[in-house]
Structure formats: structure tokens, C-alpha cells
Scaffold this active site. Sequence first.
Site, PDB file in Angstrom:
ATOM      1  N   VAL A  69       0.866  -1.178   0.000  1.00 48.47           N
ATOM      2  CA  VAL A  69       0.000   0.000   0.000  1.00 48.47           C
ATOM      3  C   VAL A  69       0.902   1.226   0.000  1.00 48.47           C
ATOM      4  O   VAL A  69       2.031   1.188   0.491  1.00 48.47           O
ATOM      5  CB  VAL A  69      -0.944   0.034   1.224  1.00 48.47           C
ATOM      6  CG1 VAL A  69      -2.022  -1.033   1.093  1.00 48.47           C
ATOM      7  CG2 VAL A  69      -0.176  -0.140   2.524  1.00 48.47           C
ATOM      8  N   SER A  70       0.406   2.329  -0.568  1.00 39.83           N
ATOM      9  CA  SER A  70       1.233   3.511  -0.766  1.00 39.83           C
ATOM     10  C   SER A  70       1.350   4.403   0.462  1.00 39.83           C
ATOM     11  O   SER A  70       2.345   5.110   0.620  1.00 39.83           O
ATOM     12  CB  SER A  70       0.690   4.338  -1.938  1.00 39.83           C
ATOM     13  OG  SER A  70       0.699   3.583  -3.123  1.00 39.83           O
ATOM     14  N   THR A  71       0.336   4.416   1.323  1.00 45.36           N
ATOM     15  CA  THR A  71       0.359   5.313   2.477  1.00 45.36           C
ATOM     16  C   THR A  71       0.192   4.534   3.770  1.00 45.36           C
ATOM     17  O   THR A  71      -0.381   3.431   3.786  1.00 45.36           O
ATOM     18  CB  THR A  71      -0.764   6.363   2.390  1.00 45.36           C
ATOM     19  OG1 THR A  71      -2.029   5.699   2.500  1.00 45.36           O
ATOM     20  CG2 THR A  71      -0.702   7.117   1.070  1.00 45.36           C
ATOM     21  N   GLN A 125      -3.303   3.273   4.913  1.00 46.52           N
ATOM     22  CA  GLN A 125      -3.952   2.150   4.253  1.00 46.52           C
ATOM     23  C   GLN A 125      -3.505   0.841   4.912  1.00 46.52           C
ATOM     24  O   GLN A 125      -2.532   0.794   5.654  1.00 46.52           O
ATOM     25  CB  GLN A 125      -3.597   2.140   2.761  1.00 46.52           C
ATOM     26  CG  GLN A 125      -4.101   3.359   2.006  1.00 46.52           C
ATOM     27  CD  GLN A 125      -3.615   3.367   0.568  1.00 46.52           C
ATOM     28  OE1 GLN A 125      -2.444   3.104   0.285  1.00 46.52           O
ATOM     29  NE2 GLN A 125      -4.519   3.664  -0.347  1.00 46.52           N
TER      30      GLN A 125
END
Length: 214
Positions: free
Chosen positions: A13-15, A18
Amino acid sequence: MKTTKRVALYLRVSTSGQTVENQRLELEGVAARHGWEVVATFEDAGISGAKGRDQRPGLDAMMKAVTRREVDLVAAWSVDRLGRSLVDLLSLLRDLHEKGVDLYLHIQGLDTSTSSGKAMFQMMGVFAEFERAMITERVNAGLSRAKANGTKLGRPARGTEKDRKKAAEWSRVHAQVLEARAAGKGKVKIAKELGIGVSTVDKIVREMAASPSS
């Protein structure tokens, strides 16, 4: 006697806000339905897909497991969990293929262990070659513009002698990266040859690719 396929899950996940849990549950369900054995799960939480392998410990650990031939198939939620570039994805696929490891992408419905999956992989190769050619064309155009304008590549020299030496070294690396990229070499290979990080190579290539055409 049929051998159970050993599967590694890759979650990203990017952040930090999340979670990878939905990806994990869905992929574990897929493995159960196919009769696969999940032998390892690798995660990169809060890390952009634009980052190179050297900045994604989960991906790096997974590829080391692939090299040690500890898995038969890598499963990921979607193609964008692995990377943001078709060229980079194809490079990863080739690394997997060299070790006899297949790839399953849930959203795209890609399974390279099947005949249709192999055909899709071949088509991806065609589009990746196109993307690589476009990158090469833009890099070459950028080099030509810089040369025509008498511009030195890299950061400007300023300040102390130490600063000027650093700027000169950066200019040399900058030019070597662009020339290697124009020759069609991948980012990981360039980084290894020059002894620099993949993220540095990626930054230089992106800066040149983003420059406006004359």
C-alpha cells in the site's frame, strides 16, 4: 503425483493510513481455491510503487526468496502493486521466468502458469519494447538539446572546491545514466554497473523524460 504449488504473496500500500489486510485475505482465498500452499508473505506498507527494489524491503526479500528457488509462484493483488512502469514489470517478470517462477495478478486475471497467461506476457513484452523505445527517444533528444545549447549535465558547480568536485562527479554519473538508458539498459542493471542506487537512476531518468521537447 501432483506437487502442491508453493506461493509467495506480495502486498503493498502507498500510504501508512492504508492496510494490506484486504489484499492478504483475498489472495489467501485465491490460494485456497487453487490448492496452493502460501509459504511466505512479503509486505511494503506505506511505500510508493515508483520506488525501486532497493527502497522496498518486502519486494527485495521476495526476489531473494525467488533466487533461492523457495517459491513456485508470486501472487499480487494488482499490477500496480508491483510497480508503475511496464518496462519495470517486464524486467521483474523476466527475473521470475529465469528462476522458473510464475506470476499471478488477481485484478488483471493474469496467471503466467497458463497458456493464456503466457500469451499475455508475450504481448506485454511488445508494449514494453514500445515504452522503452519512447524513453530512449526522449533521453536522446534531451542529450542532443543539452549539447546544442552548450549545457553541462547535472548540478551546477558552486562554492568550495569540494562542492565543485561533487558537482563534477554528479555530472559524470548523470551523463552515464542517460547514455546507458538510451542504449536500452534497465534501471537495476545501470545502478549495479555504476555502483549507485536504483532510486538515483530513476530520478535522473524521470527528470530527463519530463523535460519539454524542443
